[in-house]
Design an enzyme around this catalytic site. Structure first.
Site, PDB file in Angstrom:
ATOM      1  N   GLU A  83       0.554   3.621   1.901  1.00  0.00           N
ATOM      2  CA  GLU A  83       0.678   4.804   2.965  1.00  0.00           C
ATOM      3  C   GLU A  83       0.793   5.805   2.133  1.00  0.00           C
ATOM      4  O   GLU A  83       0.394   7.095   2.632  1.00  0.00           O
ATOM      5  CB  GLU A  83       1.108   4.322   4.121  1.00  0.00           C
ATOM      6  CG  GLU A  83       0.701   3.044   4.633  1.00  0.00           C
ATOM      7  CD  GLU A  83      -0.689   3.831   5.273  1.00  0.00           C
ATOM      8  OE1 GLU A  83      -0.973   4.793   5.635  1.00  0.00           O
ATOM      9  OE2 GLU A  83      -1.095   2.292   5.864  1.00  0.00           O
ATOM     10  N   GLU A 114       6.252 -15.755  -9.016  1.00  0.00           N
ATOM     11  CA  GLU A 114       7.740 -15.525  -8.956  1.00  0.00           C
ATOM     12  C   GLU A 114       9.059 -16.235  -9.794  1.00  0.00           C
ATOM     13  O   GLU A 114      10.078 -15.490 -10.002  1.00  0.00           O
ATOM     14  CB  GLU A 114       7.964 -15.449  -7.406  1.00  0.00           C
ATOM     15  CG  GLU A 114       8.604 -16.745  -6.935  1.00  0.00           C
ATOM     16  CD  GLU A 114       9.386 -16.662  -5.897  1.00  0.00           C
ATOM     17  OE1 GLU A 114      10.283 -17.141  -5.247  1.00  0.00           O
ATOM     18  OE2 GLU A 114       8.306 -16.472  -5.219  1.00  0.00           O
TER      19      GLU A 114
END
Length: 303
Positions: A83, A114
């Site tokens: 954004e 992960e």
């Protein structure tokens, strides 16, 4: 056993009969728990402040901000970072996310990605981290190896490191210059940290980028004056921002915006300061991008 001791893995007493509740009862339980998130964030604002001051300083000097996470934590980083270019006209390099499993993991979980510190190290190394940069490791549990590896490497090269977790005394905090531990308590659905934990982290990431960009001069009053007017909606927003600040009409806003190649800042300075596009650009440059100072400079140049 270590995992079972984490706050984020505990069972929530208010939702022990979740499978027997009506739809409205489930909604009320979730809503009541969600109300606790903002209060938890409030308790760590001083730590968020510390992180922002370092991020602001780093970006001022040409550094970059990196979010590192796996699963939901990585996705939150992607959402916040993506954004920044349209909202604040930052370059794609300024705020980045390094996500376990790569960009494809945003859409489809990459199980096991992960679990290796070495992968976190390799992925952050590939971004050529320097001591000018800031790296934020995001993990609700506070023990995910991937962001821990990234913070370890970042610290070794002198980058400023921040950890964002949802448990007290998190393992990742040991490798951070600033540790943010926002404890939101047990989830309604046990261990589902995409709920309260993710909400808390989303709130904090919003605070980090928005506050940093305000400090960098990308906001005038509460308007996004560095908006990248790249589509019809954002063009209309740009015109409305110019009209709001300068009290001009729609046609003047539209015509001035066209002269500035759809850049809001110089359009504002042109109208408020009564100067040409070139003079507005000079005023903005001399004011380090701060519109309020640029307007004052433009007005003084006319005296």
């Amino acid at each position: 056993m270590e995992l079972a001791k984490l706050t984020t893995e505990q069972r929530n007493e208010t939702s022990m009969t979740l499978d027997q509740m009506s739809t409205m009862e489930i909604l009320n339980v979730i809503n009541e728990e969600d109300k606790k998130v903002a209060m938890a964030v409030e308790t760590v604002l001083s730590k968020v402040n510390d992180a922002i001051e370092h991020i602001y300083s780093a970006l001022q000097q040409g550094g970059r901000l990196f979010y590192v996470g796996a699963g939901t934590s990585g996705r939150l980083g992607v959402v916040d970072a993506s954004e920044c270019p349209p909202t604040f006209m930052t370059s794609l390099d300024t705020v980045q996310t390094v996500m376990a499993g790569g960009t494809g993991a945003f859409f489809k979980a990459v199980e096991g990605s992960e679990d290796e510190e070495s992968q976190g190290i390799n992925d952050i190394k590939a971004r050529n981290i320097t001591n000018k940069d800031v790296v934020v490791g995001i993990t609700a549990s506070g023990r995910t190896p991937y962001p821990i590896g990234a913070l370890k490497h970042a610290g070794k090269v002198g980058a400023y490191t921040v950890s964002l977790s949802c448990n007290d005394h998190s393992l990742i905090s040991q490798f951070a210059d600033t540790e943010i531990e926002v404890v939101v308590g047990a989830e309604v659905l046990t261990g589902s940290t995409r709920m309260k934990a993710a909400t808390a982290h989303k709130m904090i990431l919003n605070m980090i980028t928005t506050t940093t960009m305000v400090k960098l001069g990308k906001v005038y009053e509460n308007l996004m004056v560095d908006v990248h007017a790249s589509n019809q909606k954002l063009m209309e927003r740009a015109r409305r921002i110019i009209m709001e600040i300068t009290d001009c009409d729609y046609n003047e806003a539209d015509q001035t915006l066209a002269l500035t190649h759809n850049q809001v800042k110089p359009a504002i300075v042109m109208i408020k300061g009564g100067v040409s596009y070139q003079k507005a650009e000079e005023a903005i440059k001399m004011s380090n991008g701060y519109v309020r100072d640029a307007i004052a400079h433009a007005l003084n140049s006319n005296v």
